[in-house]
Scaffold this active site. Structure first.
Site, mmCIF file in Angstrom:
data_model
loop_
_atom_site.group_PDB
_atom_site.id
_atom_site.type_symbol
_atom_site.label_atom_id
_atom_site.label_comp_id
_atom_site.label_asym_id
_atom_site.label_seq_id
_atom_site.Cartn_x
_atom_site.Cartn_y
_atom_site.Cartn_z
ATOM 1 N N GLU A 154 43.651 33.679 30.526
ATOM 2 C CA GLU A 154 43.193 34.887 31.223
ATOM 3 C C GLU A 154 42.982 35.988 30.210
ATOM 4 O O GLU A 154 43.834 36.218 29.346
ATOM 5 C CB GLU A 154 44.229 35.326 32.261
ATOM 6 N N GLU A 159 42.720 46.738 32.650
ATOM 7 C CA GLU A 159 43.695 46.857 33.735
ATOM 8 C C GLU A 159 44.175 48.301 33.741
ATOM 9 O O GLU A 159 44.290 48.930 32.689
ATOM 10 C CB GLU A 159 44.883 45.935 33.503
#
Length: 273
Positions: A154, A159
């Site tokens: 990932e 974020e």
């Protein structure tokens, strides 16, 4: 403009060195050959030739709360995801829906656009508020379910905790360095906020490196030497995900001061090689 656009120009590769920290010299490869572009020009639902949806609260996928104790139920309704005024808008709404207290959306290019290596970037305006968690990220193909996270890898390009409106993070997860043990670095705007204007979030990803950018600033490089486990980013194809979660272990639950609805705005998504 068509969503999926290939420009047959030669790639230009330029080597340069930048320093994010006094001991962190980084090689940058500039990738200029455009292989995908979505400018969200066509109003309505996102282009179905490129984007699909994750639906639900994660229970059907075997990961209730999407594995992070998240509180939202993802839908494909226009109330939660729509293209209008040249912008993709993902909206988190506080409402009772299918047993959840919030709704939002998560779109992805799995099976429609997947790639190994490249420059992936999106121009976005982020929401704001305690417990709001938007992300722009890549997930490795699971080989028809025969491989599972974190073995598939990932790459979190962006974020963001809604309660920290000046800070974003870039992170990788893999075998031996996932979840709380992921490899991550933050970038702080210092005198500005990510919810007041659009910014470009991107990576340039090549063999044995992932470079992280905000606007024109390179702020991190991650290589196999930086991870304590297997480097799983050289062979697998990855697809794009854009979502906005509500609550979860990364951000905590919304507070009484969190205003709804909250909107994540995306001006464009582009991929180069």
């Amino acid at each position: 403009m068509k969503t999926y656009l290939k420009i047959l120009l030669p790639a230009v590769f330029v080597a340069a060195f930048y320093s994010c920290e006094s001991d962190d010299q980084q090689q940058v490869t500039t990738m200029n050959r455009l292989v995908l572009e979505d400018n969200f020009d066509n109003p309505g639902a996102p282009d179905s030739n490129l984007w699909d949806y994750n639906i639900g609260d994660g229970t059907a996928q075997g990961i209730p709360g999407w594995g992070n104790n998240e509180l939202q139920y993802y839908t494909d309704r226009a109330e939660n995801v729509i293209v209008e005024d040249g912008v993709l808008k993902i909206t988190a709404v506080q409402e009772n829906f299918q047993g959840s207290g919030y709704t939002s959306a998560r779109i992805l290019t799995k099976g429609k656009f997947q790639k190994t290596f490249g420059r992936f970037e999106a121009r976005m305006k982020l929401p704001w508020g305690q417990g709001i968690w938007p992300a722009f990220w890549l997930l490795g193909d699971d080989n028809n379910g025969t491989q599972v996270w974190p073995q598939i890898g990932e790459i979190d390009i962006m974020e963001y905790r809604g309660q920290d409106p000046t800070i974003v993070l870039g992170t990788v997860h893999g075998p031996g360095y996932s979840g709380a043990n992921s490899i991550s670095k933050s970038y702080d705007l210092m005198t500005e906020r990510f919810d007041t204007d659009f910014h470009v979030f991107g990576i340039e990803w090549g063999p044995d490196y992932i470079n992280y950018y905000v606007d024109d600033v390179l702020y991190n490089q991650i290589t196999p030497d930086d991870v304590p486990g297997e480097w799983v980013f050289n062979d697998n194809e990855f697809y794009i995900i854009i979502n906005m979660a509500v609550g979860g272990s990364f951000v905590g639950s919304p507070s009484s001061s969190t205003v709804f609805p909250q909107v994540l705005e995306v001006d464009y998504v582009r991929v180069y090689e």
